[in-house]
Design a protein around this motif. Structure first.
Motif, PDB file in Angstrom:
ATOM      1  N   ASN A  23      31.447  26.927  58.203  1.00 26.46           N
ATOM      2  CA  ASN A  23      31.848  28.017  57.316  1.00 26.46           C
ATOM      3  C   ASN A  23      31.977  29.342  58.064  1.00 26.46           C
ATOM      4  O   ASN A  23      32.741  30.224  57.657  1.00 26.46           O
ATOM      5  N   LEU A  24      31.215  29.483  59.154  1.00 23.79           N
ATOM      6  CA  LEU A  24      31.231  30.724  59.921  1.00 23.79           C
ATOM      7  C   LEU A  24      32.304  30.755  60.999  1.00 23.79           C
ATOM      8  O   LEU A  24      32.537  31.806  61.614  1.00 23.79           O
ATOM      9  N   LEU A  25      32.962  29.627  61.230  1.00 22.33           N
ATOM     10  CA  LEU A  25      33.917  29.519  62.326  1.00 22.33           C
ATOM     11  C   LEU A  25      35.349  29.618  61.824  1.00 22.33           C
ATOM     12  O   LEU A  25      35.741  28.925  60.874  1.00 22.33           O
ATOM     13  N   ASP A  26      36.122  30.480  62.457  1.00 21.70           N
ATOM     14  CA  ASP A  26      37.524  30.619  62.086  1.00 21.70           C
ATOM     15  C   ASP A  26      38.293  29.343  62.405  1.00 21.70           C
ATOM     16  O   ASP A  26      38.072  28.710  63.442  1.00 21.70           O
ATOM     17  N   GLY A  27      39.203  28.987  61.505  1.00 16.20           N
ATOM     18  CA  GLY A  27      40.082  27.856  61.773  1.00 16.20           C
ATOM     19  C   GLY A  27      39.461  26.507  61.538  1.00 16.20           C
ATOM     20  O   GLY A  27      39.955  25.495  62.052  1.00 16.20           O
ATOM     21  N   ALA A  28      38.390  26.452  60.764  1.00 16.02           N
ATOM     22  CA  ALA A  28      37.761  25.170  60.432  1.00 16.02           C
ATOM     23  C   ALA A  28      37.367  25.176  58.961  1.00 16.02           C
ATOM     24  O   ALA A  28      36.928  26.197  58.426  1.00 16.02           O
ATOM     25  N   ARG A  29      37.550  24.030  58.317  1.00 14.76           N
ATOM     26  CA  ARG A  29      37.162  23.926  56.907  1.00 14.76           C
ATOM     27  C   ARG A  29      36.712  22.503  56.622  1.00 14.76           C
ATOM     28  O   ARG A  29      37.396  21.542  56.987  1.00 14.76           O
ATOM     29  N   VAL A  30      35.565  22.366  55.987  1.00 14.08           N
ATOM     30  CA  VAL A  30      35.062  21.049  55.594  1.00 14.08           C
ATOM     31  C   VAL A  30      35.794  20.625  54.329  1.00 14.08           C
ATOM     32  O   VAL A  30      35.682  21.277  53.282  1.00 14.08           O
ATOM     33  N   THR A  31      36.548  19.536  54.432  1.00 11.18           N
ATOM     34  CA  THR A  31      37.395  19.102  53.318  1.00 11.18           C
ATOM     35  C   THR A  31      36.981  17.765  52.721  1.00 11.18           C
ATOM     36  O   THR A  31      37.511  17.370  51.684  1.00 11.18           O
ATOM     37  N   ALA A  32      36.042  17.055  53.372  1.00 10.47           N
ATOM     38  CA  ALA A  32      35.652  15.740  52.867  1.00 10.47           C
ATOM     39  C   ALA A  32      34.208  15.442  53.243  1.00 10.47           C
ATOM     40  O   ALA A  32      33.752  15.784  54.336  1.00 10.47           O
ATOM     41  N   LEU A  33      33.509  14.797  52.323  1.00 13.28           N
ATOM     42  CA  LEU A  33      32.112  14.422  52.531  1.00 13.28           C
ATOM     43  C   LEU A  33      31.911  12.987  52.079  1.00 13.28           C
ATOM     44  O   LEU A  33      32.468  12.572  51.051  1.00 13.28           O
ATOM     45  N   ALA A  34      31.101  12.238  52.829  1.00 13.88           N
ATOM     46  CA  ALA A  34      30.768  10.875  52.437  1.00 13.88           C
ATOM     47  C   ALA A  34      29.271  10.658  52.579  1.00 13.88           C
ATOM     48  O   ALA A  34      28.677  11.009  53.606  1.00 13.88           O
ATOM     49  N   ASP A  35      28.663  10.094  51.534  1.00 11.55           N
ATOM     50  CA  ASP A  35      27.246   9.757  51.564  1.00 11.55           C
ATOM     51  C   ASP A  35      26.965   8.840  50.381  1.00 11.55           C
ATOM     52  O   ASP A  35      27.639   8.925  49.343  1.00 11.55           O
ATOM     53  N   THR A  36      25.986   7.971  50.528  1.00 12.00           N
ATOM     54  CA  THR A  36      25.636   7.056  49.441  1.00 12.00           C
ATOM     55  C   THR A  36      24.603   7.652  48.502  1.00 12.00           C
ATOM     56  O   THR A  36      24.286   7.050  47.479  1.00 12.00           O
ATOM     57  N   ASP A  37      24.066   8.834  48.852  1.00 10.61           N
ATOM     58  CA  ASP A  37      23.081   9.505  48.016  1.00 10.61           C
ATOM     59  C   ASP A  37      23.767  10.626  47.240  1.00 10.61           C
ATOM     60  O   ASP A  37      24.192  11.626  47.818  1.00 10.61           O
ATOM     61  N   ASP A  38      23.886  10.450  45.919  1.00 11.89           N
ATOM     62  CA  ASP A  38      24.619  11.419  45.095  1.00 11.89           C
ATOM     63  C   ASP A  38      23.992  12.804  45.147  1.00 11.89           C
ATOM     64  O   ASP A  38      24.699  13.820  45.145  1.00 11.89           O
ATOM     65  N   GLY A  39      22.662  12.866  45.189  1.00  7.20           N
ATOM     66  CA  GLY A  39      21.997  14.166  45.213  1.00  7.20           C
ATOM     67  C   GLY A  39      22.352  14.952  46.460  1.00  7.20           C
ATOM     68  O   GLY A  39      22.684  16.146  46.387  1.00  7.20           O
ATOM     69  N   MET A  40      22.289  14.318  47.611  1.00  7.56           N
ATOM     70  CA  MET A  40      22.641  14.983  48.859  1.00  7.56           C
ATOM     71  C   MET A  40      24.120  15.325  48.902  1.00  7.56           C
ATOM     72  O   MET A  40      24.517  16.395  49.387  1.00  7.56           O
ATOM     73  N   LEU A  41      24.946  14.434  48.382  1.00  4.75           N
ATOM     74  CA  LEU A  41      26.385  14.666  48.385  1.00  4.75           C
ATOM     75  C   LEU A  41      26.734  15.914  47.580  1.00  4.75           C
ATOM     76  O   LEU A  41      27.511  16.771  48.032  1.00  4.75           O
ATOM     77  N   ASN A  42      26.152  16.052  46.416  1.00  8.87           N
ATOM     78  CA  ASN A  42      26.436  17.218  45.576  1.00  8.87           C
ATOM     79  C   ASN A  42      25.849  18.501  46.163  1.00  8.87           C
ATOM     80  O   ASN A  42      26.467  19.569  46.077  1.00  8.87           O
ATOM     81  N   LYS A  43      24.667  18.392  46.786  1.00 11.76           N
ATOM     82  CA  LYS A  43      24.065  19.559  47.415  1.00 11.76           C
ATOM     83  C   LYS A  43      24.920  20.045  48.570  1.00 11.76           C
ATOM     84  O   LYS A  43      25.135  21.254  48.750  1.00 11.76           O
ATOM     85  N   ALA A  44      25.427  19.109  49.350  1.00 12.88           N
ATOM     86  CA  ALA A  44      26.285  19.474  50.473  1.00 12.88           C
ATOM     87  C   ALA A  44      27.601  20.063  49.991  1.00 12.88           C
ATOM     88  O   ALA A  44      28.097  21.050  50.553  1.00 12.88           O
ATOM     89  N   ALA A  45      28.173  19.480  48.961  1.00 12.39           N
ATOM     90  CA  ALA A  45      29.443  19.974  48.432  1.00 12.39           C
ATOM     91  C   ALA A  45      29.335  21.414  47.977  1.00 12.39           C
ATOM     92  O   ALA A  45      30.267  22.215  48.149  1.00 12.39           O
ATOM     93  N   ALA A  46      28.177  21.783  47.419  1.00 10.83           N
ATOM     94  CA  ALA A  46      27.976  23.147  46.930  1.00 10.83           C
ATOM     95  C   ALA A  46      27.957  24.164  48.068  1.00 10.83           C
ATOM     96  O   ALA A  46      28.162  25.362  47.831  1.00 10.83           O
ATOM     97  N   LEU A  47      27.743  23.703  49.301  1.00 11.31           N
ATOM     98  CA  LEU A  47      27.700  24.605  50.452  1.00 11.31           C
ATOM     99  C   LEU A  47      29.074  24.874  51.046  1.00 11.31           C
ATOM    100  O   LEU A  47      29.236  25.801  51.848  1.00 11.31           O
ATOM    101  N   THR A  48      30.061  24.081  50.696  1.00  8.00           N
ATOM    102  CA  THR A  48      31.386  24.241  51.289  1.00  8.00           C
ATOM    103  C   THR A  48      32.121  25.421  50.685  1.00  8.00           C
ATOM    104  O   THR A  48      31.771  25.911  49.609  1.00  8.00           O
ATOM    105  N   ASP A  49      33.173  25.847  51.383  1.00  9.68           N
ATOM    106  CA  ASP A  49      33.969  26.988  50.916  1.00  9.68           C
ATOM    107  C   ASP A  49      35.055  26.586  49.927  1.00  9.68           C
ATOM    108  O   ASP A  49      35.745  27.442  49.377  1.00  9.68           O
ATOM    109  N   GLY A  50      35.238  25.281  49.734  1.00  7.33           N
ATOM    110  CA  GLY A  50      36.336  24.840  48.872  1.00  7.33           C
ATOM    111  C   GLY A  50      35.910  23.761  47.907  1.00  7.33           C
ATOM    112  O   GLY A  50      34.807  23.783  47.361  1.00  7.33           O
ATOM    113  N   ASN A  51      36.796  22.797  47.713  1.00  5.08           N
ATOM    114  CA  ASN A  51      36.555  21.704  46.785  1.00  5.08           C
ATOM    115  C   ASN A  51      36.766  20.398  47.545  1.00  5.08           C
ATOM    116  O   ASN A  51      37.806  19.757  47.433  1.00  5.08           O
TER     117      ASN A  51
END
Length: 354
Positions: A23-51
């Motif tokens: 999130n702090l680096l220019d020219g990079a964006r996290v666009t996809a996440l994969a995990d089998t744990d729904d709680g961690m997946l949603n927590k991580a998604a909330a940290l991203t700059d997008g959807n």
């Protein structure tokens, strides 16, 4: 590439740290996440700059419309299985340490990386801690003369809880001297600039997790060790690890001693000291790290600089700083050290293929 899209496989603590630093680096964006744990997946998604695209299926993330580059931050013992698919996708990969938990698996990964000519970086964050990077630069710049000894002390808290408590057992981690200490063994090679020839060690589980039980099994992960490596250029390096030492002023202390001077790094305070043999003078220098970088993880600002180096390699503006071969050799040192302590003997590095 103007903007590099990042897919993160494994949305736990390290996956979330990677998100915060991208999130702090220019020219990079996290666009996809994969995990089998729904709680961690949603927590991580909330940290991203997008959807970001969320999935519990790795193959979905690796599809034709998937991200430009991948970060693998799953539990250690899953790395080899995730890499089997990720390497076939042919995308640049940043794989968290240890690269794998066994030498057979690290060798398999090296072959695939070399055969396909892939951009593959191992997540050895310690090389990139700002104060430690300054210490390394001084060693490599010759300010201490020829390095003769390297001392690494980590006195810290026990292993943190992880999803499923996977890090409580050697079978999942490769053992403490692989899981935790591959960082330090990588530093030894990198700082000294030579390859190890043999190791002696003593270690075990004396305090932590002895009263815990998981599915009827008591944890067997070690919580302390002394490890000493000899190197081909005549230098030697020592690791002093204790994971029941919460009351420590500095959780990590590194000292490189040459024939002319000594340089130290104190963490997490980000302090470098330089001591001269002739004058006996010791100069202490704090290394400034911006607060936003410090607050983006648990590695004293290292993940930011590591991830920047990965993006530079993806763009083709620099080489990969920590290769699959580096990752393999760090695991081999951990395996050899664990062997030396278990079998109570000196282990030659040729016994583990080095």
């Amino acid at each position: 590439m103007n903007e590099i899209s990042i897919g993160i496989i494994g949305a736990g603590m390290m996956g979330q740290e990677h998100i915060q630093n991208f999130n702090l680096l220019d020219g990079a964006r996290v666009t996809a996440l994969a995990d089998t744990d729904d709680g961690m997946l949603n927590k991580a998604a909330a940290l991203t700059d997008g959807n970001p695209t969320l999935s519990d299926d790795l193959e979905t993330l690796l599809g034709n419309d998937g991200p430009d580059a991948l970060v693998i931050a799953t539990p250690n013992f899953h790395h080899i299985h995730v890499l089997a698919s990720a390497l076939e996708a042919g995308k640049p990969i940043l794989c968290e340490k240890p690269m794998c938990t066994t030498l057979a698996d690290t060798q398999e990964v090296m072959k695939k990386v070399g055969h396909n000519g892939l951009i593959f970086q191992v997540g050895m964050e310690y090389r990139f801690k700002p104060a430690l990077a300054e210490m390394i630069a001084r060693v490599h710049g010759g300010t201490i003369g020829q390095i003769q000894m390297l001392s690494i002390r980590e006195h810290r808290f026990p292993f943190l809880p992880k999803v499923g408590d996977w890090n409580r057992f050697n079978r999942n981690t490769g053992g403490t001297l692989v899981e935790k200490c591959c960082h330090f063994f990588d530093l030894m090679r990198f700082i000294i600039g030579s390859e190890p020839t043999g190791v002696i060690a003593s270690g075990g589980q004396n305090v932590n997790h002895l009263d815990e039980s998981y599915h009827g099994h008591t944890p067997d992960i070690w919580d302390n060790a002394y490890v000493v490596f000899d190197f081909a250029n005549g230098a030697r390096a020592m690791l002093d690890l204790c994971m029941f030492a919460e009351g420590s002023r500095h959780s990590e202390e590194l000292a490189a001693i040459g024939d002319k001077a000594k340089v130290e790094c104190l963490l997490p305070q980000n302090i470098v000291t330089h001591g001269n043999r002739e004058t006996w003078e010791v100069v202490e220098e704090p290394i400034h790290v911006p607060e936003e970088i410090l607050n983006a993880g648990y590695h004293s600002g290292a993940t930011y600089h590591q991830n920047k180096a990965f993006l530079d390699a993806v763009r083709g503006t620099s080489d990969v700083p920590v290769t699959a071969l580096d990752g393999h050799r760090a695991v081999a040192m951990g395996v050899a050290a664990q062997m030396a302590a278990t079998e109570k003997r000196r282990v030659d590095m040729n016994e583990v293929g080095l």
